[in-house]
Design a protein around this motif. Structure first.
Motif, PDB file in Angstrom:
ATOM      1  N   MET A   1       0.851  -1.180   0.000  1.00  0.00           N
ATOM      2  CA  MET A   1       0.000   0.000   0.000  1.00  0.00           C
ATOM      3  C   MET A   1       0.892   1.237   0.000  1.00  0.00           C
ATOM      4  SD  MET A   1      -2.337   1.581   3.099  1.00  0.00           S
ATOM      5  CE  MET A   1      -2.488   0.021   3.850  1.00  0.00           C
ATOM      6  N   GLU A   2       0.463   2.201  -0.787  1.00  0.00           N
ATOM      7  CA  GLU A   2       1.151   3.486  -0.864  1.00  0.00           C
ATOM      8  C   GLU A   2       0.109   4.586  -0.697  1.00  0.00           C
ATOM      9  OE1 GLU A   2       3.414   6.241  -4.242  1.00  0.00           O
ATOM     10  OE2 GLU A   2       2.438   4.372  -4.832  1.00  0.00           O
ATOM     11  N   VAL A   3       0.453   5.626   0.043  1.00  0.00           N
ATOM     12  CA  VAL A   3      -0.392   6.808   0.135  1.00  0.00           C
ATOM     13  C   VAL A   3       0.383   7.941  -0.517  1.00  0.00           C
ATOM     14  CG1 VAL A   3      -1.523   8.471   1.651  1.00  0.00           C
ATOM     15  CG2 VAL A   3      -1.562   6.042   2.232  1.00  0.00           C
ATOM     16  N   ARG A   4      -0.239   8.565  -1.495  1.00  0.00           N
ATOM     17  CA  ARG A   4       0.429   9.650  -2.222  1.00  0.00           C
ATOM     18  C   ARG A   4      -0.568  10.745  -2.554  1.00  0.00           C
ATOM     19  NH1 ARG A   4      -1.356   9.398  -7.287  1.00  0.00           N
ATOM     20  NH2 ARG A   4      -1.822   7.381  -8.237  1.00  0.00           N
ATOM     21  N   GLN A   5      -0.030  11.892  -2.941  1.00  0.00           N
ATOM     22  CA  GLN A   5      -0.874  13.005  -3.338  1.00  0.00           C
ATOM     23  C   GLN A   5      -1.521  12.691  -4.688  1.00  0.00           C
ATOM     24  OE1 GLN A   5       1.209  16.642  -2.801  1.00  0.00           O
ATOM     25  NE2 GLN A   5      -0.684  17.617  -2.179  1.00  0.00           N
ATOM     26  N   ALA A   6      -2.782  13.033  -4.803  1.00  0.00           N
ATOM     27  CA  ALA A   6      -3.509  12.799  -6.059  1.00  0.00           C
ATOM     28  C   ALA A   6      -3.051  13.797  -7.117  1.00  0.00           C
ATOM     29  CB  ALA A   6      -5.012  12.925  -5.834  1.00  0.00           C
ATOM     30  N   THR A   7      -3.162  13.392  -8.360  1.00  0.00           N
ATOM     31  CA  THR A   7      -2.868  14.258  -9.498  1.00  0.00           C
ATOM     32  C   THR A   7      -4.093  14.298 -10.410  1.00  0.00           C
ATOM     33  OG1 THR A   7      -2.068  12.509 -10.960  1.00  0.00           O
ATOM     34  CG2 THR A   7      -0.454  13.475  -9.417  1.00  0.00           C
ATOM     35  N   PRO A   8      -4.151  15.243 -11.329  1.00  0.00           N
ATOM     36  CA  PRO A   8      -5.268  15.258 -12.278  1.00  0.00           C
ATOM     37  C   PRO A   8      -5.411  13.949 -13.063  1.00  0.00           C
ATOM     38  CG  PRO A   8      -4.187  17.379 -12.297  1.00  0.00           C
ATOM     39  CD  PRO A   8      -3.323  16.469 -11.443  1.00  0.00           C
ATOM     40  N   ASP A   9      -4.313  13.226 -13.262  1.00  0.00           N
ATOM     41  CA  ASP A   9      -4.385  11.935 -13.954  1.00  0.00           C
ATOM     42  C   ASP A   9      -5.200  10.907 -13.170  1.00  0.00           C
ATOM     43  OD1 ASP A   9      -2.863  12.893 -16.047  1.00  0.00           O
ATOM     44  OD2 ASP A   9      -0.977  12.095 -15.249  1.00  0.00           O
ATOM     45  N   ASP A  10      -5.321  11.099 -11.857  1.00  0.00           N
ATOM     46  CA  ASP A  10      -6.082  10.168 -11.016  1.00  0.00           C
ATOM     47  C   ASP A  10      -7.581  10.411 -11.082  1.00  0.00           C
ATOM     48  OD1 ASP A  10      -3.827   8.844  -9.877  1.00  0.00           O
ATOM     49  OD2 ASP A  10      -3.529  10.543  -8.516  1.00  0.00           O
ATOM     50  N   VAL A  11      -7.997  11.545 -11.593  1.00  0.00           N
ATOM     51  CA  VAL A  11      -9.395  11.968 -11.498  1.00  0.00           C
ATOM     52  C   VAL A  11     -10.389  10.953 -12.072  1.00  0.00           C
ATOM     53  CG1 VAL A  11     -11.078  13.709 -12.267  1.00  0.00           C
ATOM     54  CG2 VAL A  11      -8.921  14.412 -11.199  1.00  0.00           C
ATOM     55  N   PRO A  12     -10.152  10.317 -13.219  1.00  0.00           N
ATOM     56  CA  PRO A  12     -11.173   9.390 -13.730  1.00  0.00           C
ATOM     57  C   PRO A  12     -11.550   8.282 -12.737  1.00  0.00           C
ATOM     58  CG  PRO A  12      -9.633   9.915 -15.465  1.00  0.00           C
ATOM     59  CD  PRO A  12      -9.069  10.514 -14.191  1.00  0.00           C
ATOM     60  N   TYR A  13     -10.562   7.636 -12.108  1.00  0.00           N
ATOM     61  CA  TYR A  13     -10.901   6.587 -11.150  1.00  0.00           C
ATOM     62  C   TYR A  13     -11.317   7.183  -9.812  1.00  0.00           C
ATOM     63  CZ  TYR A  13     -11.107   2.338  -8.520  1.00  0.00           C
ATOM     64  OH  TYR A  13     -11.556   1.308  -7.738  1.00  0.00           O
ATOM     65  N   LEU A  14     -10.662   8.250  -9.415  1.00  0.00           N
ATOM     66  CA  LEU A  14     -10.994   8.924  -8.160  1.00  0.00           C
ATOM     67  C   LEU A  14     -12.446   9.392  -8.165  1.00  0.00           C
ATOM     68  CD1 LEU A  14      -9.859   9.874  -5.469  1.00  0.00           C
ATOM     69  CD2 LEU A  14      -8.931  11.869  -6.646  1.00  0.00           C
ATOM     70  N   ALA A  15     -12.926   9.830  -9.318  1.00  0.00           N
ATOM     71  CA  ALA A  15     -14.319  10.277  -9.438  1.00  0.00           C
ATOM     72  C   ALA A  15     -15.299   9.145  -9.141  1.00  0.00           C
ATOM     73  CB  ALA A  15     -14.584  10.853 -10.829  1.00  0.00           C
ATOM     74  N   LEU A  16     -14.952   7.923  -9.510  1.00  0.00           N
ATOM     75  CA  LEU A  16     -15.812   6.777  -9.199  1.00  0.00           C
ATOM     76  C   LEU A  16     -15.910   6.568  -7.688  1.00  0.00           C
ATOM     77  CD1 LEU A  16     -14.528   4.258 -11.900  1.00  0.00           C
ATOM     78  CD2 LEU A  16     -16.648   5.599 -11.949  1.00  0.00           C
ATOM     79  N   LEU A  17     -14.773   6.659  -6.994  1.00  0.00           N
ATOM     80  CA  LEU A  17     -14.781   6.534  -5.535  1.00  0.00           C
ATOM     81  C   LEU A  17     -15.521   7.697  -4.886  1.00  0.00           C
ATOM     82  CD1 LEU A  17     -11.199   5.315  -4.546  1.00  0.00           C
ATOM     83  CD2 LEU A  17     -13.336   4.047  -4.443  1.00  0.00           C
ATOM     84  N   PHE A  18     -15.277   8.904  -5.378  1.00  0.00           N
ATOM     85  CA  PHE A  18     -15.926  10.089  -4.826  1.00  0.00           C
ATOM     86  C   PHE A  18     -17.439   9.998  -5.020  1.00  0.00           C
ATOM     87  CE2 PHE A  18     -17.050  14.688  -5.000  1.00  0.00           C
ATOM     88  CZ  PHE A  18     -16.604  15.052  -3.739  1.00  0.00           C
ATOM     89  N   ASN A  19     -17.846   9.490  -6.163  1.00  0.00           N
ATOM     90  CA  ASN A  19     -19.271   9.294  -6.420  1.00  0.00           C
ATOM     91  C   ASN A  19     -19.861   8.293  -5.417  1.00  0.00           C
ATOM     92  OD1 ASN A  19     -21.607   9.790  -8.286  1.00  0.00           O
ATOM     93  ND2 ASN A  19     -21.438   7.573  -8.498  1.00  0.00           N
ATOM     94  N   SER A  20     -19.164   7.188  -5.170  1.00  0.00           N
ATOM     95  CA  SER A  20     -19.628   6.211  -4.180  1.00  0.00           C
ATOM     96  C   SER A  20     -19.704   6.819  -2.788  1.00  0.00           C
ATOM     97  CB  SER A  20     -18.689   4.999  -4.153  1.00  0.00           C
ATOM     98  OG  SER A  20     -18.740   4.311  -5.376  1.00  0.00           O
ATOM     99  N   TYR A  21     -18.746   7.647  -2.459  1.00  0.00           N
ATOM    100  CA  TYR A  21     -18.730   8.354  -1.169  1.00  0.00           C
ATOM    101  C   TYR A  21     -19.974   9.230  -1.023  1.00  0.00           C
ATOM    102  CZ  TYR A  21     -17.231  12.114   2.021  1.00  0.00           C
ATOM    103  OH  TYR A  21     -17.159  13.057   3.011  1.00  0.00           O
ATOM    104  N   ARG A  22     -20.276   9.987  -2.067  1.00  0.00           N
ATOM    105  CA  ARG A  22     -21.446  10.876  -2.036  1.00  0.00           C
ATOM    106  C   ARG A  22     -22.744  10.079  -1.937  1.00  0.00           C
ATOM    107  NH1 ARG A  22     -22.781  13.416  -6.018  1.00  0.00           N
ATOM    108  NH2 ARG A  22     -23.766  15.139  -4.931  1.00  0.00           N
ATOM    109  N   VAL A  23     -22.836   8.979  -2.680  1.00  0.00           N
ATOM    110  CA  VAL A  23     -24.023   8.123  -2.631  1.00  0.00           C
ATOM    111  C   VAL A  23     -24.192   7.553  -1.219  1.00  0.00           C
ATOM    112  CG1 VAL A  23     -25.004   5.945  -3.484  1.00  0.00           C
ATOM    113  CG2 VAL A  23     -24.052   7.619  -5.100  1.00  0.00           C
ATOM    114  N   PHE A  24     -23.075   7.181  -0.576  1.00  0.00           N
ATOM    115  CA  PHE A  24     -23.105   6.690   0.800  1.00  0.00           C
ATOM    116  C   PHE A  24     -23.785   7.707   1.717  1.00  0.00           C
ATOM    117  CE2 PHE A  24     -21.134   6.506   5.028  1.00  0.00           C
ATOM    118  CZ  PHE A  24     -21.394   5.194   5.384  1.00  0.00           C
ATOM    119  N   TYR A  25     -23.576   8.994   1.436  1.00  0.00           N
ATOM    120  CA  TYR A  25     -24.174  10.059   2.242  1.00  0.00           C
ATOM    121  C   TYR A  25     -25.509  10.554   1.685  1.00  0.00           C
ATOM    122  CZ  TYR A  25     -20.321  10.230   5.462  1.00  0.00           C
ATOM    123  OH  TYR A  25     -19.413   9.906   6.432  1.00  0.00           O
ATOM    124  N   GLY A  26     -26.133   9.753   0.827  1.00  0.00           N
ATOM    125  CA  GLY A  26     -27.489  10.036   0.385  1.00  0.00           C
ATOM    126  C   GLY A  26     -27.628  11.001  -0.771  1.00  0.00           C
TER     127      GLY A  26
END
Length: 146
Positions: A1-26
């Motif tokens: 496991m690695e923790v690193r700063q996100a870059t704009p290149d990460d946005v396509p997959y990160l958006a899927l997680l962020f969307n799931s996060y938002r759905v979790f909160y209704g």
């Protein structure tokens, strides 16, 4: 496991997680808007976003916003978003992300970071205590959402 700063290149997959996060909160799903929101934060340097990566997969993320503490006269970070994909939960990803938040505080000379979570978030409340955070019982949290 690695923790690193996100870059704009990460946005396509990160958006899927962020969307799931938002759905979790209704909130209703909107991957396009999620991608735009995250990209704007990164490009405008309005937040710090970190990703927990396992192999080639972003397993989780955390987003912090800069604030200031007038009484301490220092920077203070708001840990606004923390989410780990369901299949990676219970494996230390959240703890690793929170440790990275502590490191961000040290790097920026901040007095600390703060977060809010629901009283019914049993797992989150246990996690925050496990990583050395203290519940601020002496304060009421208020908000205005116009």
């Amino acid at each position: 496991m690695e923790v690193r700063q996100a870059t704009p290149d990460d946005v396509p997959y990160l958006a899927l997680l962020f969307n799931s996060y938002r759905v979790f909160y209704g909130k209703p799903p909107d991957i396009g808007a999620a991608a735009q929101f995250l990209n704007d934060r990164l490009v405008r340097h309005e937040s710090e976003i970190f990703v927990a990566v396992e192999g080639d997969t972003i397993a989780g993320f955390m987003q912090l916003y800069p604030l200031f503490s007038s009484t301490r006269m220092k920077r203070l970070w708001l840990l606004n978003d923390l989410f780990v994909s369901e299949e990676y939960r219970g494996q230390g990803f959240s703890k690793a992300l929170i440790e990275r938040a502590k490191e961000l505080c040290r790097q920026t000379g901040a007095c600390g970071f703060t977060l809010e979570t629901g009283k019914d978030n049993v797992i989150g409340n246990q996690l925050y205590q496990q990583v050395g955070m203290r519940l601020s019982e002496g304060y009421n949290a208020y908000g205005w959402w116009g």
